[in-house]
Design an enzyme around this catalytic site. Sequence first.
Site, mmCIF file in Angstrom:
data_model
loop_
_atom_site.group_PDB
_atom_site.id
_atom_site.type_symbol
_atom_site.label_atom_id
_atom_site.label_comp_id
_atom_site.label_asym_id
_atom_site.label_seq_id
_atom_site.Cartn_x
_atom_site.Cartn_y
_atom_site.Cartn_z
ATOM 1 N N LYS A 143 0.829 -1.204 0.000
ATOM 2 C CA LYS A 143 0.000 0.000 0.000
ATOM 3 C C LYS A 143 0.862 1.252 0.000
ATOM 4 O O LYS A 143 0.620 2.203 -0.751
ATOM 5 C CB LYS A 143 -0.923 0.013 1.226
ATOM 6 C CG LYS A 143 -1.821 1.243 1.288
ATOM 7 C CD LYS A 143 -2.433 1.465 2.650
ATOM 8 C CE LYS A 143 -1.480 2.218 3.553
ATOM 9 N NZ LYS A 143 -2.157 2.951 4.644
ATOM 10 N N ASN A 144 1.879 1.283 0.843
ATOM 11 C CA ASN A 144 2.689 2.486 1.000
ATOM 12 C C ASN A 144 3.601 2.740 -0.198
ATOM 13 O O ASN A 144 4.179 3.822 -0.321
ATOM 14 C CB ASN A 144 3.514 2.418 2.281
ATOM 15 C CG ASN A 144 2.652 2.557 3.523
ATOM 16 O OD1 ASN A 144 1.529 3.057 3.458
ATOM 17 N ND2 ASN A 144 3.156 2.096 4.656
ATOM 18 N N CYS A 156 -4.954 8.474 10.015
ATOM 19 C CA CYS A 156 -5.034 7.928 11.368
ATOM 20 C C CYS A 156 -4.682 8.979 12.414
ATOM 21 O O CYS A 156 -3.812 9.829 12.207
ATOM 22 C CB CYS A 156 -4.074 6.749 11.510
ATOM 23 S SG CYS A 156 -4.656 5.240 10.714
ATOM 24 N N ARG A 162 1.800 14.732 12.860
ATOM 25 C CA ARG A 162 2.391 14.447 11.556
ATOM 26 C C ARG A 162 2.292 15.628 10.601
ATOM 27 O O ARG A 162 1.638 15.549 9.561
ATOM 28 C CB ARG A 162 1.737 13.194 10.940
ATOM 29 C CG ARG A 162 1.923 11.966 11.794
ATOM 30 C CD ARG A 162 1.679 10.701 11.035
ATOM 31 N NE ARG A 162 0.272 10.483 10.766
ATOM 32 C CZ ARG A 162 -0.191 9.474 10.049
ATOM 33 N NH1 ARG A 162 0.637 8.614 9.500
ATOM 34 N NH2 ARG A 162 -1.476 9.311 9.855
ATOM 35 N N ASP A 178 5.134 1.025 11.854
ATOM 36 C CA ASP A 178 3.889 0.381 11.420
ATOM 37 C C ASP A 178 3.765 -1.067 11.899
ATOM 38 O O ASP A 178 2.746 -1.724 11.645
ATOM 39 C CB ASP A 178 3.775 0.410 9.889
ATOM 40 C CG ASP A 178 3.270 1.757 9.384
ATOM 41 O OD1 ASP A 178 2.867 2.597 10.205
ATOM 42 O OD2 ASP A 178 3.278 1.967 8.154
ATOM 43 N N ARG A 203 -8.356 -0.280 5.223
ATOM 44 C CA ARG A 203 -7.476 0.705 4.605
ATOM 45 C C ARG A 203 -6.117 0.097 4.266
ATOM 46 O O ARG A 203 -5.434 0.587 3.357
ATOM 47 C CB ARG A 203 -7.260 1.904 5.534
ATOM 48 C CG ARG A 203 -8.493 2.790 5.719
ATOM 49 C CD ARG A 203 -8.157 4.019 6.551
ATOM 50 N NE ARG A 203 -6.948 4.649 6.044
ATOM 51 C CZ ARG A 203 -5.942 5.068 6.802
ATOM 52 N NH1 ARG A 203 -5.987 4.932 8.117
ATOM 53 N NH2 ARG A 203 -4.878 5.627 6.267
#
Length: 424
Positions: A22-23, A119, A124, A310, A402
């Site tokens: 995903k990233n 999230c 951030r 993560d 997600r």
Amino acid sequence: MDKIRIRGGKPLNGQITISGAKNAALPLMATALLTDDTVTLVNVPRLADIDSMAHLLVQLGVEVAMSQRAEREMRLTAADIRDTTAPYDLVRKMRASVLVLGPLLARTGQAQVSLPGGCAIGTRPIDLHLKGLSELGAEIELREGYVQAKVPGGRLKGAKIVFPKVSVGATENLLMAAALAEGETVLVNAAREPEISDLARCLNAMGARIEGIDTETLRIHGVERLRGCRHRIISDRVETGTYMMAAAICDGDLELVGGSLDHIGAVAKSLEEAGLSIAETNRGLRVRRVNGPLTGVDVMTEPFPGFPTDLQAQMMSVMATATGASMITETIFENRFMHVPELCRMGANINVHGASAMVRGVKRLTGAPVMATDLRASVSLVLAGLAAEGETVVNRVYHLDRGYERLEEKLAACGAEIERIAAG
């Protein structure tokens, strides 16, 4: 909202195919804005965040087409960018939406991007993104919750940018922007995550000139035009690490097809110290517990190649059932222990002291209704439920969707007693 129900205590055996990362996929999708040719991405995961980014790109004028093969392909064509505004309603769903800022500025000379959501694991801020783009010549204002940016003269100018701290998102945004800038850009103290390298290799396939891939210094020689390409997305190292930990917490034996040890070295080292056997196969990785119960190990999150933030929540679930104590320290995000109260509801013994959590292993977790607070916290509760005695119900699993493709199906195929309960 959907829920996931788990009846714990079942060992996991079998194979799990690791999805595309995903990233990596999200910034790769944004590269389509840099060219009027077609960018084709292979191994695209089926995730809510991918859908959100696709919707945003369509809003900007990108044509997006999917082929539903075993390895999904996505074709993105931005022949005509008809809008340079990324609205709040789309950006608030996913922080990675800010990755359209650099490409829009590089291609069109202007962009209006809502400040991002995602999230709730800390502030951030995107100040490093904005500072770097300013150094490339962009004029930036923050007005009414939006980044208003434009490039006088229409083209960004190369510059030497030194990041005061490692930022994956800022590195990605500036890497894409610099690919079309005039002259040379040097990014110092750039993020080194595998997803950054995947993005750089895709950009090079599009005609960019990027040197120093896999290092902390990226040198980008700007070009006037990029072309389309076909690129295969790397496997998801966070998913790989999550299922490694599932094998650890359930005394399982799993082959993770497509998993790469090169992308997960720090995690593998910690899990091996705890008592997990990890071996490379011709298709990926085989993971299984050896010599009885796991042993507590200390972990500190760090930028790649360190232990990834993560996977911190998942590791905490594993350590909650290990013999002895472990100290888990979070150095990346300030609010990333929100899963602790939920794990404690299941019988975990965890005490938080500032940025560190002391985890004292217990003999057995017990099932309970729990609430997911963010993407990685949600899967940590699933892992705890797999090991717990009795029934666990994880609420608010939209967070899971997600970032994890068909999680319950993959686990059920390996022996877990897990099911999704549809809202209704």
